[in-house]
Design a protein around this motif. Structure first.
Motif, PDB file in Angstrom:
ATOM      1  N   LEU A 140       0.818  -1.221   0.000  1.00 29.41           N
ATOM      2  CA  LEU A 140       0.000   0.000   0.000  1.00 29.41           C
ATOM      3  C   LEU A 140       0.846   1.263   0.000  1.00 29.41           C
ATOM      4  O   LEU A 140       0.438   2.278  -0.553  1.00 29.41           O
ATOM      5  CB  LEU A 140      -0.923   0.010   1.221  1.00 29.41           C
ATOM      6  N   SER A 141       2.011   1.185   0.635  1.00 29.99           N
ATOM      7  CA  SER A 141       2.787   2.418   0.844  1.00 29.99           C
ATOM      8  C   SER A 141       4.162   2.418   0.197  1.00 29.99           C
ATOM      9  O   SER A 141       4.763   3.476   0.013  1.00 29.99           O
ATOM     10  CB  SER A 141       2.954   2.658   2.353  1.00 29.99           C
ATOM     11  N   GLY A 142       4.701   1.249  -0.105  1.00 32.99           N
ATOM     12  CA  GLY A 142       6.064   1.164  -0.607  1.00 32.99           C
ATOM     13  C   GLY A 142       7.121   1.318   0.466  1.00 32.99           C
ATOM     14  O   GLY A 142       8.309   1.381   0.180  1.00 32.99           O
ATOM     15  N   SER A 143       6.679   1.323   1.740  1.00 36.50           N
ATOM     16  CA  SER A 143       7.605   1.557   2.847  1.00 36.50           C
ATOM     17  C   SER A 143       7.970   0.253   3.550  1.00 36.50           C
ATOM     18  O   SER A 143       7.109  -0.399   4.144  1.00 36.50           O
ATOM     19  CB  SER A 143       6.968   2.520   3.861  1.00 36.50           C
ATOM     20  N   HIS A 144       9.257  -0.115   3.464  1.00 38.47           N
ATOM     21  CA  HIS A 144       9.725  -1.274   4.232  1.00 38.47           C
ATOM     22  C   HIS A 144       9.588  -1.011   5.733  1.00 38.47           C
ATOM     23  O   HIS A 144       9.160  -1.883   6.498  1.00 38.47           O
ATOM     24  CB  HIS A 144      11.195  -1.573   3.911  1.00 38.47           C
ATOM     25  N   ALA A 145       9.951   0.200   6.152  1.00 42.36           N
ATOM     26  CA  ALA A 145       9.926   0.524   7.581  1.00 42.36           C
ATOM     27  C   ALA A 145       8.503   0.459   8.125  1.00 42.36           C
ATOM     28  O   ALA A 145       8.261  -0.051   9.225  1.00 42.36           O
ATOM     29  CB  ALA A 145      10.527   1.910   7.810  1.00 42.36           C
ATOM     30  N   GLY A 146       7.529   0.980   7.356  1.00 44.12           N
ATOM     31  CA  GLY A 146       6.140   0.919   7.797  1.00 44.12           C
ATOM     32  C   GLY A 146       5.644  -0.506   7.923  1.00 44.12           C
ATOM     33  O   GLY A 146       4.927  -0.857   8.872  1.00 44.12           O
ATOM     34  N   GLY A 147       6.017  -1.361   6.957  1.00 46.05           N
ATOM     35  CA  GLY A 147       5.619  -2.767   7.018  1.00 46.05           C
ATOM     36  C   GLY A 147       6.232  -3.485   8.197  1.00 46.05           C
ATOM     37  O   GLY A 147       5.563  -4.278   8.888  1.00 46.05           O
TER      38      GLY A 147
END
Length: 626
Positions: free
Chosen positions: A116-123
């Protein structure tokens, strides 16, 4: 970075977006799985946990049917784990399976946020704060159905994101069919997930309708895929018909029996318990919010709210996955608070209720991961820089490290043999060929596990007091209890013949017909049938009680010798969380030390005996304590 699934842009844009992320999402998901699996495996309990674990493991080991609604998927997969894992006790193998379920759930939460976001850190934030919260960690390493339910929560959200990314009608149709099957399959485990299914299905159908891809034929195909997911329920009537399991629950060979079990009528359909008066809806909702703050932290809650705020600012018209997930969370929380009819002021009941909050915590963790990604994206845009990525990673790492640091000592169960020792002490204390009339989850499930799965004390017969009042119990189970005689088909204090033709019997006649055997009740005796008092007395036997014919004279000195060192219990009193089954077991074992002295003291107080005999009883009671 940011919320890329909100705008519903052109199909070409979606396809371009997905391409670069596919391999990154896969590698990240595998890394998350490996990390969470390593921590969960390190902290697994080596033997049987408390609660329903003993019963679920026994049902899998025996290929029987677990308590309503039956959990056929968990039972079958747990049986495979028992066969295929070549190490550890039977309980450890199922504990390990559940730990792996929890790790898969974590990787799916990562996948959802990343796509959804392209963010590894968010995942990683979403996967880590959820998996290493005390509640999730605790129930992901025990042989319970909750980690498999968490897996399905993550799977349904990940498939929903994948559907939103689909660039062609063919791809959307394929994902919708897989999703329909998984929705059905998820209902073969824990039924609470139906509230998420009822949110996702209309959303998918609406998207298909909007794309002009929904027809009567496609709707019929989706229904068939959903029905195929429910096929594990066929196991219930098959197991019941074969009747080979030494422990099983219910008779699913008839349609009425199957529906009774499926709909949990013996517990109360859409309720946690039957005939229980629970806390108010507002109290449960407030406790859920408080628990969420404890489990995930206030900052995580704030990030979840931030994800919705940013969405409202950026896109007010198009439907959004973020709003879908938020709607799932609200629907589930409200419905569960309405139907959770247990008094959460009691620590043990609070422990039962809070396990179901994991399902909503998973959604909050995903929203928080999206919130972190959006916050980083918005900050980069406002400051006109791309140098804040390291802060995003640092924030995710600090949250997860704090979770592990805070909960490791509580969730590290490597040396937890409490329920194991409780059950072994009870079994070891019994004379040969004894009958144990079980009552309650703690003695019932733990003793069943030790007896049937570990093969301890095969000479003993385990009979469930509550189950004997059900019309299916003795017709199904009597053949597996060859050492026990039953004077009828069903236990009922009022003897006679029911309209169905079943013959009822009371406890007095059960004891009379099994008089050649020593009979014990663990823990306590059913209050609804006082007929045993005609010719029997209850004498304390550790945590249990022995039913003794009244003509036998009580010898306090002899009984003190028999029961003083009946158990080898070395756990420190009061060291366990009051909401845990370990606390219940510890309390029972410590109280067992006092049962004989109090019994003798009460006898001196109430019996009509000479004063010198009464003085001797007081002396025996005092000496047996010291």
């Amino acid at each position: 970075m940011g919320l890329h699934g909100d705008g519903g842009g052109p199909a070409g844009g979606r396809a371009a977006r997905v391409g670069p992320w596919r391999s990154g999402g896969l590698r990240g998901g595998v890394a998350v799985f490996a990390g969470v699996a390593a921590v969960f495996t390190l902290t697994l309990p080596p033997s049987v946990p408390g609660g329903d674990s003993g019963e679920l493991i026994t049902a899998a080991h025996e290929l029987g049917v677990a308590h309503p609604p039956g959990y056929p998927l968990f039972t079958l997969v747990a049986k495979l784990a028992i066969i295929l894992f070549p190490f550890g006790s039977v309980a450890y193998r199922v504990n390990l399976l559940c730990g792996l379920f929890g790790a898969v759930a974590a990787s799916l939460l990562f996948f959802t946020v990343f796509r959804l976001s392209g963010s590894h850190a968010g995942g990683i934030l979403a996967a880590g704060v959820f998996s290493f919260s005390r509640l999730t960690w605790q129930w992901s390493i025990a042989a319970e159905v909750f980690s498999l339910n968490n897996l399905f929560v993550g799977l349904l959200m990940a498939l929903t994101v994948h559907f939103e990314e689909a660039a062609t009608a063919k791809e959307r149709s394929k994902i919708a069919k897989i999703g329909a099957f998984c929705c059905g399959l998820s209902l073969c485990n824990q039924h609470t997930i139906v509230l998420y299914v009822l949110c996702i299905i209309p959303w998918i159908l609406f998207r298909l309708l909007k794309e002009k891809e929904l027809s009567l034929g496609s709707l019929l195909k989706l229904s068939l895929y959903f029905s195929a997911g429910l096929l594990p329920y066929v196991y219930l009537p098959i197991s019941s018909y074969l009747n080979q399991a030494r422990w099983t629950w219910g008779d699913q060979t008839t349609l009425l029996g199957f529906l009774t079990h499926l709909l949990r009528e013996e517990y109360g359909t859409f309720s946690l318990a039957k005939s229980e008066t629970g806390s108010s809806m507002s109290k449960i909702l407030l406790s859920q919010v408080t628990s969420m703050r404890t489990q995930l932290s206030l900052n995580i809650q704030a990030l979840a709210v931030w994800a919705n705020i940013c969405l409202a600012r950026k896109n007010r018209q198009n439907p959004s996955l973020v709003w879908l997930f938020t709607g799932m969370f609200c629907t589930y929380s409200l419905f569960f608070a309405w139907r959770a009819n247990l008094d959460i002021s009691k620590p043990l009941f609070m422990g039962v209720v809070e396990r179901f909050w994991m399902q909503s915590n998973a959604v909050v963790a995903v929203l928080a991961g999206l919130g972190l990604a959006t916050l980083a994206s918005e900050s980069n845009r406002v400051l006109n820089t791309s140098g804040l990525q390291c802060l995003e990673w640092l924030s995710a790492a600090l949250f997860i490290i704090y979770q592990i640091y805070s909960n490791f000592s509580i969730c590290d169960q490597r040396t937890n043999y409490v329920i194991d020792k409780f059950a072994k002490n009870l079994l070891a204390s019994m004379p040969r060929d004894a009958i144990i009339l079980l009552r309650g989850d703690l003695p019932g499930n733990s003793l069943r596990y030790m007896h049937y799965c570990e093969g301890l004390r095969p000479d003993i017969s385990l009979v469930d007091q509550e189950m004997m009042t059900y019309e299916w119990y003795l017709p199904k189970m009597a053949k597996h209890l060859p050492g026990v005689s039953f004077p009828g088909d069903r236990w009922n204090p009022v003897e006679g013949i029911l309209p169905s033709g079943m013959v009822t019997f009371n406890l007095y006649h059960f004891l009379e017909i099994n008089k050649q055997k020593k009979t014990f009740v663990c823990i306590g005796i059913h209050e609804g049938d006082p007929t045993w008092k005609k010719n029997y007395s209850l004498w304390p036997w550790g945590s249990c009680d022995k039913l003794v014919p009244s003509e036998i004279v009580f010898n306090p000195e002899e009984w003190i010798k028999l029961t003083r060192n009946i158990y080898n219990w070395t756990e420190e009193y009061g060291r366990f969380d009051p909401s845990s089954w370990e606390s219940v077991a510890d309390e029972e074992m410590w109280q067992a030390r006092m049962k004989t002295p109090f019994f003798i003291f009460n006898l001196a107080e109430t019996a009509n005996i000479p004063s010198n005999v009464k003085a001797q009883l007081y002396t025996h009671a005092y000496n047996s304590i010291s």
